[in-house]
Motif scaffolding. Structure first.
Motif, PDB file in Angstrom:
ATOM      1  N   ASP A  39      28.112  77.598   1.377  1.00 29.88           N
ATOM      2  CA  ASP A  39      27.629  78.885   1.868  1.00 29.88           C
ATOM      3  C   ASP A  39      28.505  79.939   1.206  1.00 29.88           C
ATOM      4  OD1 ASP A  39      26.225  80.787   3.245  1.00 29.88           O
ATOM      5  OD2 ASP A  39      27.273  80.478   5.146  1.00 29.88           O
ATOM      6  N   GLY A  40      28.042  80.438   0.075  1.00 30.43           N
ATOM      7  CA  GLY A  40      28.870  81.324  -0.738  1.00 30.43           C
ATOM      8  C   GLY A  40      30.001  80.514  -1.338  1.00 30.43           C
ATOM      9  N   THR A  41      31.235  80.931  -1.076  1.00 27.32           N
ATOM     10  CA  THR A  41      32.388  80.205  -1.604  1.00 27.32           C
ATOM     11  C   THR A  41      32.961  79.210  -0.597  1.00 27.32           C
ATOM     12  OG1 THR A  41      33.889  81.937  -0.856  1.00 27.32           O
ATOM     13  CG2 THR A  41      33.034  82.115  -3.118  1.00 27.32           C
ATOM     14  N   THR A  42      32.326  79.090   0.548  1.00 27.16           N
ATOM     15  CA  THR A  42      32.807  78.198   1.605  1.00 27.16           C
ATOM     16  C   THR A  42      31.943  76.949   1.670  1.00 27.16           C
ATOM     17  OG1 THR A  42      33.528  80.106   2.886  1.00 27.16           O
ATOM     18  CG2 THR A  42      33.286  78.050   4.085  1.00 27.16           C
ATOM     19  N   LYS A  43      32.589  75.805   1.870  1.00 29.20           N
ATOM     20  CA  LYS A  43      31.862  74.563   2.101  1.00 29.20           C
ATOM     21  C   LYS A  43      31.960  74.263   3.590  1.00 29.20           C
ATOM     22  CE  LYS A  43      32.347  71.205  -0.889  1.00 29.20           C
ATOM     23  NZ  LYS A  43      32.909  70.022  -1.577  1.00 29.20           N
ATOM     24  N   LEU A  44      30.808  74.173   4.259  1.00 26.98           N
ATOM     25  CA  LEU A  44      30.762  73.921   5.697  1.00 26.98           C
ATOM     26  C   LEU A  44      30.394  72.473   5.978  1.00 26.98           C
ATOM     27  CD1 LEU A  44      28.841  77.125   6.805  1.00 26.98           C
ATOM     28  CD2 LEU A  44      31.291  76.686   7.023  1.00 26.98           C
ATOM     29  N   CYS A  45      31.013  71.902   7.003  1.00 28.53           N
ATOM     30  CA  CYS A  45      30.760  70.520   7.429  1.00 28.53           C
ATOM     31  C   CYS A  45      30.127  70.532   8.810  1.00 28.53           C
ATOM     32  CB  CYS A  45      32.065  69.734   7.525  1.00 28.53           C
ATOM     33  SG  CYS A  45      32.929  69.562   5.985  1.00 28.53           S
ATOM     34  N   THR A  46      29.134  69.680   8.997  1.00 26.81           N
ATOM     35  CA  THR A  46      28.478  69.520  10.281  1.00 26.81           C
ATOM     36  C   THR A  46      28.295  68.040  10.548  1.00 26.81           C
ATOM     37  OG1 THR A  46      27.230  71.556   9.876  1.00 26.81           O
ATOM     38  CG2 THR A  46      26.434  70.140  11.648  1.00 26.81           C
ATOM     39  N   LEU A  47      28.624  67.614  11.763  1.00 25.38           N
ATOM     40  CA  LEU A  47      28.423  66.225  12.156  1.00 25.38           C
ATOM     41  C   LEU A  47      26.931  65.951  12.301  1.00 25.38           C
ATOM     42  CD1 LEU A  47      29.829  63.589  13.028  1.00 25.38           C
ATOM     43  CD2 LEU A  47      29.749  64.462  15.371  1.00 25.38           C
ATOM     44  N   ARG A  48      26.458  64.850  11.763  1.00 28.59           N
ATOM     45  CA  ARG A  48      25.040  64.479  11.861  1.00 28.59           C
ATOM     46  C   ARG A  48      24.818  63.590  13.093  1.00 28.59           C
ATOM     47  NH1 ARG A  48      22.904  61.825   6.750  1.00 28.59           N
ATOM     48  NH2 ARG A  48      20.911  62.325   7.728  1.00 28.59           N
ATOM     49  N   ALA A  49      25.202  64.113  14.250  1.00 27.71           N
ATOM     50  CA  ALA A  49      25.135  63.354  15.495  1.00 27.71           C
ATOM     51  C   ALA A  49      23.709  62.903  15.806  1.00 27.71           C
ATOM     52  CB  ALA A  49      25.693  64.182  16.652  1.00 27.71           C
ATOM     53  N   GLY A  50      22.741  63.756  15.588  1.00 24.03           N
ATOM     54  CA  GLY A  50      21.346  63.402  15.864  1.00 24.03           C
ATOM     55  C   GLY A  50      20.861  62.259  14.988  1.00 24.03           C
ATOM     56  N   ALA A  51      21.191  62.306  13.708  1.00 24.00           N
ATOM     57  CA  ALA A  51      20.791  61.236  12.790  1.00 24.00           C
ATOM     58  C   ALA A  51      21.447  59.920  13.180  1.00 24.00           C
ATOM     59  CB  ALA A  51      21.161  61.606  11.353  1.00 24.00           C
TER      60      ALA A  51
END
Length: 110
Positions: free
Chosen positions: A73-85
């Motif tokens: 996201d622009g110059t930032t790399k965001l992490c999200t847990l794929r709890a649903g998957a």
């Protein structure tokens, strides 16, 4: 502009790869922190006792196993847990792992 990094589809998640990724205490701590975060977190916001390059390796292992999603996201790399998957593919696994492990990394002995 947001760009999502490659990750396995839900039906491609492999139990051996997921368990391998969770077997490392640093990666387990990352997953634990993401489980409490809700929304995505910047990769640089994790307070773990490893170098930046080692942390990048841990994120890659988690992403390739399907435990987290990463997006630029622009110059930032965001992490999200794929709890649903994970819940869809392996019902109860993530909850069982997180509830059976301590809440924080062990502190180094001085």
């Amino acid at each position: 502009m947001s760009r999502v990094l490659p990750q396995p589809q839900v039906d491609e998640l492999d139990l051996v790869a997921v368990l391998h990724a969770l077997s490392d205490p640093i990666r387990l701590e990352i997953v634990r922190e993401l489980a409490h975060a809700g929304d995505g977190r910047p990769c640089g916001s994790f307070d773990v006792p490893v170098t930046k390059s080692t942390l990048t390796h841990h994120f890659r292992v988690l992403r390739e196993a399907g435990l987290l999603a990463q997006r630029h996201d622009g110059t930032t790399k965001l992490c999200t847990l794929r709890a649903g998957a994970l819940e869809t593919r392996f019902p109860g696994l993530l909850d069982a792992v997180l509830s059976a492990t301590p809440d924080a990394l062990p502190q180094p002995v001085a």
